[in-house]
Scaffold this motif. Structure first.
Motif, PDB file in Angstrom:
ATOM      1  N   PRO A  60      -2.814  47.994  57.585  1.00 31.70           N
ATOM      2  CA  PRO A  60      -3.043  47.732  59.004  1.00 31.70           C
ATOM      3  C   PRO A  60      -2.266  46.538  59.542  1.00 31.70           C
ATOM      4  CG  PRO A  60      -4.903  46.997  57.705  1.00 31.70           C
ATOM      5  CD  PRO A  60      -3.962  47.670  56.772  1.00 31.70           C
ATOM      6  N   TYR A  61      -1.703  45.711  58.662  1.00 29.08           N
ATOM      7  CA  TYR A  61      -1.002  44.504  59.107  1.00 29.08           C
ATOM      8  C   TYR A  61       0.367  44.430  58.449  1.00 29.08           C
ATOM      9  CZ  TYR A  61       0.193  39.550  59.434  1.00 29.08           C
ATOM     10  OH  TYR A  61       0.839  38.375  59.668  1.00 29.08           O
ATOM     11  N   THR A  62       1.413  44.619  59.220  1.00 30.21           N
ATOM     12  CA  THR A  62       2.775  44.396  58.745  1.00 30.21           C
ATOM     13  C   THR A  62       3.494  43.575  59.797  1.00 30.21           C
ATOM     14  OG1 THR A  62       2.817  46.484  57.540  1.00 30.21           O
ATOM     15  CG2 THR A  62       4.935  45.468  58.018  1.00 30.21           C
ATOM     16  N   PRO A  63       3.870  42.325  59.460  1.00 28.81           N
ATOM     17  CA  PRO A  63       4.580  41.519  60.454  1.00 28.81           C
ATOM     18  C   PRO A  63       5.974  42.081  60.716  1.00 28.81           C
ATOM     19  CG  PRO A  63       4.477  40.381  58.352  1.00 28.81           C
ATOM     20  CD  PRO A  63       3.665  41.617  58.213  1.00 28.81           C
ATOM     21  N   THR A  64       6.568  41.660  61.795  1.00 27.56           N
ATOM     22  CA  THR A  64       7.893  42.131  62.169  1.00 27.56           C
ATOM     23  C   THR A  64       8.954  41.401  61.354  1.00 27.56           C
ATOM     24  OG1 THR A  64       7.111  42.541  64.408  1.00 27.56           O
ATOM     25  CG2 THR A  64       9.490  42.409  64.110  1.00 27.56           C
ATOM     26  N   CYS A  65       9.824  42.165  60.724  1.00 25.96           N
ATOM     27  CA  CYS A  65      10.966  41.590  60.011  1.00 25.96           C
ATOM     28  C   CYS A  65      12.053  41.336  61.056  1.00 25.96           C
ATOM     29  CB  CYS A  65      11.460  42.532  58.918  1.00 25.96           C
ATOM     30  SG  CYS A  65      12.823  41.857  57.962  1.00 25.96           S
ATOM     31  N   SER A 104      -3.330  34.820  53.259  1.00 27.63           N
ATOM     32  CA  SER A 104      -4.748  34.488  53.207  1.00 27.63           C
ATOM     33  C   SER A 104      -5.024  33.296  54.112  1.00 27.63           C
ATOM     34  CB  SER A 104      -5.140  34.170  51.759  1.00 27.63           C
ATOM     35  OG  SER A 104      -6.509  33.944  51.649  1.00 27.63           O
ATOM     36  N   ASP A 105      -6.053  33.406  54.983  1.00 22.83           N
ATOM     37  CA  ASP A 105      -6.384  32.300  55.881  1.00 22.83           C
ATOM     38  C   ASP A 105      -7.351  31.325  55.197  1.00 22.83           C
ATOM     39  OD1 ASP A 105      -8.880  33.512  55.996  1.00 22.83           O
ATOM     40  OD2 ASP A 105      -8.669  34.181  58.066  1.00 22.83           O
ATOM     41  N   ARG A 106      -7.848  30.353  55.945  1.00 23.35           N
ATOM     42  CA  ARG A 106      -8.739  29.329  55.384  1.00 23.35           C
ATOM     43  C   ARG A 106     -10.044  29.900  54.853  1.00 23.35           C
ATOM     44  NH1 ARG A 106      -7.274  23.960  57.186  1.00 23.35           N
ATOM     45  NH2 ARG A 106      -5.542  24.134  58.627  1.00 23.35           N
ATOM     46  N   ASN A 107     -10.465  31.040  55.389  1.00 25.45           N
ATOM     47  CA  ASN A 107     -11.705  31.688  54.931  1.00 25.45           C
ATOM     48  C   ASN A 107     -11.432  32.736  53.857  1.00 25.45           C
ATOM     49  OD1 ASN A 107     -13.262  30.217  56.780  1.00 25.45           O
ATOM     50  ND2 ASN A 107     -12.695  31.646  58.403  1.00 25.45           N
ATOM     51  N   PHE A 108     -10.180  32.790  53.377  1.00 27.80           N
ATOM     52  CA  PHE A 108      -9.738  33.724  52.342  1.00 27.80           C
ATOM     53  C   PHE A 108      -9.822  35.181  52.777  1.00 27.80           C
ATOM     54  CE2 PHE A 108     -10.842  29.847  50.082  1.00 27.80           C
ATOM     55  CZ  PHE A 108      -9.614  29.580  49.521  1.00 27.80           C
ATOM     56  N   LYS A 109      -9.747  35.405  54.090  1.00 27.53           N
ATOM     57  CA  LYS A 109      -9.564  36.768  54.594  1.00 27.53           C
ATOM     58  C   LYS A 109      -8.080  37.077  54.411  1.00 27.53           C
ATOM     59  CE  LYS A 109     -10.165  39.764  58.524  1.00 27.53           C
ATOM     60  NZ  LYS A 109     -10.271  39.853  59.959  1.00 27.53           N
ATOM     61  N   THR A 110      -7.788  38.153  53.676  1.00 27.53           N
ATOM     62  CA  THR A 110      -6.427  38.410  53.239  1.00 27.53           C
ATOM     63  C   THR A 110      -5.871  39.700  53.840  1.00 27.53           C
ATOM     64  OG1 THR A 110      -6.915  37.311  51.152  1.00 27.53           O
ATOM     65  CG2 THR A 110      -4.969  38.691  51.203  1.00 27.53           C
ATOM     66  N   HIS A 111      -4.628  39.608  54.325  1.00 22.28           N
ATOM     67  CA  HIS A 111      -3.855  40.759  54.780  1.00 22.28           C
ATOM     68  C   HIS A 111      -2.665  40.892  53.837  1.00 22.28           C
ATOM     69  CE1 HIS A 111      -6.052  40.857  58.565  1.00 22.28           C
ATOM     70  NE2 HIS A 111      -5.820  39.564  58.694  1.00 22.28           N
ATOM     71  N   SER A 112      -2.219  42.108  53.621  1.00 23.47           N
ATOM     72  CA  SER A 112      -1.059  42.301  52.753  1.00 23.47           C
ATOM     73  C   SER A 112      -0.083  43.283  53.385  1.00 23.47           C
ATOM     74  CB  SER A 112      -1.497  42.797  51.380  1.00 23.47           C
ATOM     75  OG  SER A 112      -2.063  44.073  51.473  1.00 23.47           O
ATOM     76  N   PHE A 113       1.155  43.188  52.961  1.00 23.96           N
ATOM     77  CA  PHE A 113       2.189  44.121  53.402  1.00 23.96           C
ATOM     78  C   PHE A 113       3.265  44.214  52.335  1.00 23.96           C
ATOM     79  CE2 PHE A 113       3.538  39.992  54.901  1.00 23.96           C
ATOM     80  CZ  PHE A 113       4.914  39.974  54.713  1.00 23.96           C
ATOM     81  N   VAL A 114       4.016  45.300  52.367  1.00 22.80           N
ATOM     82  CA  VAL A 114       5.113  45.507  51.421  1.00 22.80           C
ATOM     83  C   VAL A 114       6.371  44.878  52.004  1.00 22.80           C
ATOM     84  CG1 VAL A 114       6.530  47.213  50.215  1.00 22.80           C
ATOM     85  CG2 VAL A 114       4.092  47.627  50.537  1.00 22.80           C
ATOM     86  N   ALA A 115       6.906  43.883  51.306  1.00 25.94           N
ATOM     87  CA  ALA A 115       8.122  43.220  51.765  1.00 25.94           C
ATOM     88  C   ALA A 115       9.369  43.856  51.164  1.00 25.94           C
ATOM     89  CB  ALA A 115       8.076  41.735  51.416  1.00 25.94           C
ATOM     90  N   TYR A 116       9.260  44.322  49.916  1.00 23.56           N
ATOM     91  CA  TYR A 116      10.398  44.919  49.217  1.00 23.56           C
ATOM     92  C   TYR A 116       9.930  46.194  48.526  1.00 23.56           C
ATOM     93  CZ  TYR A 116      12.538  40.423  50.071  1.00 23.56           C
ATOM     94  OH  TYR A 116      13.036  39.315  50.685  1.00 23.56           O
ATOM     95  N   PRO A 127     -12.010  34.872  45.355  1.00 21.85           N
ATOM     96  CA  PRO A 127     -11.314  35.803  46.240  1.00 21.85           C
ATOM     97  C   PRO A 127     -10.439  36.796  45.470  1.00 21.85           C
ATOM     98  CG  PRO A 127     -11.209  33.603  47.127  1.00 21.85           C
ATOM     99  CD  PRO A 127     -11.804  33.480  45.765  1.00 21.85           C
ATOM    100  N   ALA A 128     -10.399  38.025  45.953  1.00 23.36           N
ATOM    101  CA  ALA A 128      -9.696  39.109  45.260  1.00 23.36           C
ATOM    102  C   ALA A 128      -8.212  38.812  45.086  1.00 23.36           C
ATOM    103  CB  ALA A 128      -9.884  40.414  46.024  1.00 23.36           C
ATOM    104  N   VAL A 129      -7.606  38.114  46.034  1.00 21.30           N
ATOM    105  CA  VAL A 129      -6.182  37.831  45.937  1.00 21.30           C
ATOM    106  C   VAL A 129      -5.876  36.943  44.732  1.00 21.30           C
ATOM    107  CG1 VAL A 129      -6.176  35.821  47.460  1.00 21.30           C
ATOM    108  CG2 VAL A 129      -4.125  37.257  47.284  1.00 21.30           C
ATOM    109  N   PHE A 130      -6.810  36.092  44.328  1.00 18.46           N
ATOM    110  CA  PHE A 130      -6.594  35.213  43.185  1.00 18.46           C
ATOM    111  C   PHE A 130      -6.932  35.885  41.857  1.00 18.46           C
ATOM    112  CE2 PHE A 130      -7.527  32.010  46.577  1.00 18.46           C
ATOM    113  CZ  PHE A 130      -6.218  31.615  46.739  1.00 18.46           C
TER     114      PHE A 130
END
Length: 145
Positions: free
Chosen positions: A117-122, A57-69, A27-30
């Motif tokens: 496309p995915y940024t959780p609510t702080c 990353s979920d169990r199928n290694f589908k990964t979402h990312s967001f900028v935290a800092y 997986p690309a994240v690793f």
């Protein structure tokens, strides 16, 4: 069965982890070289790098990312067990440590765009400082209860 005879127990099945889109690679994240911290919980893995980016990353290694800092780095992560909350500790531009609580079930609609496309609510931000000086964070503990 004699005492000299050993039994072998297989608790886990060993299998190669592959990228969901390209089965010939991991997986690309690793493959990122600057991952600095990770945590797991609620069926997912959360990783963070030294550039302030968080990867979920979920169990199928589908990964979402967001900028935290922005312009900083993530130093600590914790995934809460009772609620889908991710706690991050990191540094902003000026080096001030900041604790942020992210609701992973709620998407921040004000930050939706094609590159992120995915940024959780702080839901909470806490600056860590003693007087006017930034105070470095070396360890923390977070209890959900």
């Amino acid at each position: 069965m004699s005492i000299a005879q050993w039994r072998q127990f297989n608790f886990f099945d060993k299998q190669q982890v592959v990228d969901p889109t390209d089965k010939s690679k991991s997986p690309a994240v690793f493959q990122k070289s600057d991952i600095s911290v990770l945590t797991s919980g609620r069926g997912q893995i959360a990783l963070a790098d030294s550039k302030g980016q968080v990867y979920i990353s979920d169990r199928n290694f589908k990964t979402h990312s967001f900028v935290a800092y922005d312009g900083g780095r993530v130093t600590h992560l914790k995934q809460l067990k009772q609620k889908n909350i991710l706690v991050t500790v990191g540094e902003e531009d000026n080096g001030t440590p900041v604790v942020k609580f992210w609701d992973l079930d709620s998407v921040d609609r004000s930050k939706l765009n094609e590159s992120q496309p995915y940024t959780p609510t702080c839901i909470r931000t806490i600056k860590i400082q003693h007087g006017t000086k930034p105070y470095p964070v070396s360890i923390y503990h977070c209890c959900a209860g």
